[in-house]
Write an enzyme that holds these catalytic residues in place. Sequence first.
Site, PDB file in Angstrom:
ATOM      1  N   ARG A   8      31.746 -10.648  64.219  1.00  0.00           N
ATOM      2  CA  ARG A   8      32.043  -9.417  64.951  1.00  0.00           C
ATOM      3  C   ARG A   8      31.103  -9.369  66.141  1.00  0.00           C
ATOM      4  O   ARG A   8      29.913  -9.679  66.025  1.00  0.00           O
ATOM      5  CB  ARG A   8      31.832  -8.176  64.087  1.00  0.00           C
ATOM      6  CG  ARG A   8      32.164  -6.908  64.881  1.00  0.00           C
ATOM      7  CD  ARG A   8      31.979  -5.633  64.102  1.00  0.00           C
ATOM      8  NE  ARG A   8      32.295  -4.500  64.970  1.00  0.00           N
ATOM      9  CZ  ARG A   8      31.921  -3.276  64.731  1.00  0.00           C
ATOM     10  NH1 ARG A   8      31.236  -2.986  63.644  1.00  0.00           N
ATOM     11  NH2 ARG A   8      32.243  -2.310  65.578  1.00  0.00           N
ATOM     12  N   HIS A   9      31.648  -8.989  67.277  1.00  0.00           N
ATOM     13  CA  HIS A   9      30.846  -8.875  68.499  1.00  0.00           C
ATOM     14  C   HIS A   9      29.635  -7.983  68.260  1.00  0.00           C
ATOM     15  O   HIS A   9      29.613  -7.135  67.360  1.00  0.00           O
ATOM     16  CB  HIS A   9      31.701  -8.314  69.644  1.00  0.00           C
ATOM     17  CG  HIS A   9      32.193  -6.926  69.360  1.00  0.00           C
ATOM     18  ND1 HIS A   9      31.416  -5.805  69.547  1.00  0.00           N
ATOM     19  CD2 HIS A   9      33.380  -6.494  68.875  1.00  0.00           C
ATOM     20  CE1 HIS A   9      32.104  -4.740  69.201  1.00  0.00           C
ATOM     21  NE2 HIS A   9      33.298  -5.125  68.785  1.00  0.00           N
ATOM     22  N   ARG A  58      33.161  -7.763  75.431  1.00  0.00           N
ATOM     23  CA  ARG A  58      32.129  -7.724  74.388  1.00  0.00           C
ATOM     24  C   ARG A  58      32.144  -8.967  73.503  1.00  0.00           C
ATOM     25  O   ARG A  58      31.107  -9.403  73.024  1.00  0.00           O
ATOM     26  CB  ARG A  58      32.237  -6.443  73.570  1.00  0.00           C
ATOM     27  CG  ARG A  58      33.554  -6.217  72.866  1.00  0.00           C
ATOM     28  CD  ARG A  58      33.616  -4.769  72.350  1.00  0.00           C
ATOM     29  NE  ARG A  58      34.805  -4.430  71.625  1.00  0.00           N
ATOM     30  CZ  ARG A  58      35.876  -3.827  72.145  1.00  0.00           C
ATOM     31  NH1 ARG A  58      35.902  -3.536  73.445  1.00  0.00           N
ATOM     32  NH2 ARG A  58      36.908  -3.511  71.396  1.00  0.00           N
ATOM     33  N   GLU A  79      40.967  -6.704  69.126  1.00  0.00           N
ATOM     34  CA  GLU A  79      40.942  -5.543  68.235  1.00  0.00           C
ATOM     35  C   GLU A  79      42.299  -4.845  68.280  1.00  0.00           C
ATOM     36  O   GLU A  79      43.045  -4.986  69.248  1.00  0.00           O
ATOM     37  CB  GLU A  79      39.842  -4.573  68.673  1.00  0.00           C
ATOM     38  CG  GLU A  79      39.659  -3.365  67.781  1.00  0.00           C
ATOM     39  CD  GLU A  79      39.263  -3.723  66.355  1.00  0.00           C
ATOM     40  OE1 GLU A  79      40.170  -4.061  65.566  1.00  0.00           O
ATOM     41  OE2 GLU A  79      38.067  -3.653  66.027  1.00  0.00           O
ATOM     42  N   HIS A 139      36.520  -8.935  66.359  1.00  0.00           N
ATOM     43  CA  HIS A 139      36.249  -7.504  66.190  1.00  0.00           C
ATOM     44  C   HIS A 139      36.285  -7.127  64.711  1.00  0.00           C
ATOM     45  O   HIS A 139      36.877  -7.835  63.894  1.00  0.00           O
ATOM     46  CB  HIS A 139      37.296  -6.700  66.966  1.00  0.00           C
ATOM     47  CG  HIS A 139      37.409  -7.115  68.393  1.00  0.00           C
ATOM     48  ND1 HIS A 139      36.660  -6.551  69.392  1.00  0.00           N
ATOM     49  CD2 HIS A 139      38.160  -8.076  68.981  1.00  0.00           C
ATOM     50  CE1 HIS A 139      36.950  -7.146  70.553  1.00  0.00           C
ATOM     51  NE2 HIS A 139      37.858  -8.081  70.327  1.00  0.00           N
TER      52      HIS A 139
END
Length: 192
Positions: A8-9, A58, A79, A139
């Site tokens: 996940r970022h 991101r 996402e 995400h």
Amino acid sequence: MTTLLLVRHAATPWTQERRLQGRTDIDLSDAGRADAAALRPLVAAWAPATLISSPLARTRSTAALLSDLDPTLDPRWMESSLGDWEGRLPAELGADYTAWRAGRLVPPGGEDADAVRTRIVAAVTAAAARPGPVLVVTHGGTIRAVLAHYLGLTADLIEPVAAPSLTAVDVDGRGARLRAFNAGAARPVPAA
């Protein structure tokens, strides 16, 4: 069997405020950049051979801080669209937020769970065909979709996916096996 290293970022200003980001294109905060850089040794220990990233800022920034590999940008790893809810706080949405997290509600103008599942299955299939281990910078919602579809771990059965953190899943044509979840999480896990 291919190992997918799902990261996940790292945090953005909205992550830190707990705002729902969806597909709003926000880059990392300074704290997020530091956390992503701190996660790099853990990712390197898995020796990824391939890097795939969601095209949002991101995730691209997180990928650049985690690996020197050239990323393949794949929009299937984006996402979920949260429609009218993007930029809002869970507290503003009340019971609707709870119903959405449980999979019983689609945000107005947002993407439904079946559409997310369809694109994630296609993304996992394509990633698993690449030389592995495959680092995928994505995400929280997409990681939750992978865990729900392949392992039956729905959002109500797991902690939220930390920003940033590494979740390792082995996949093949027969199924999947969870090898790590939320590894390397540096900060408290946001509920959003």
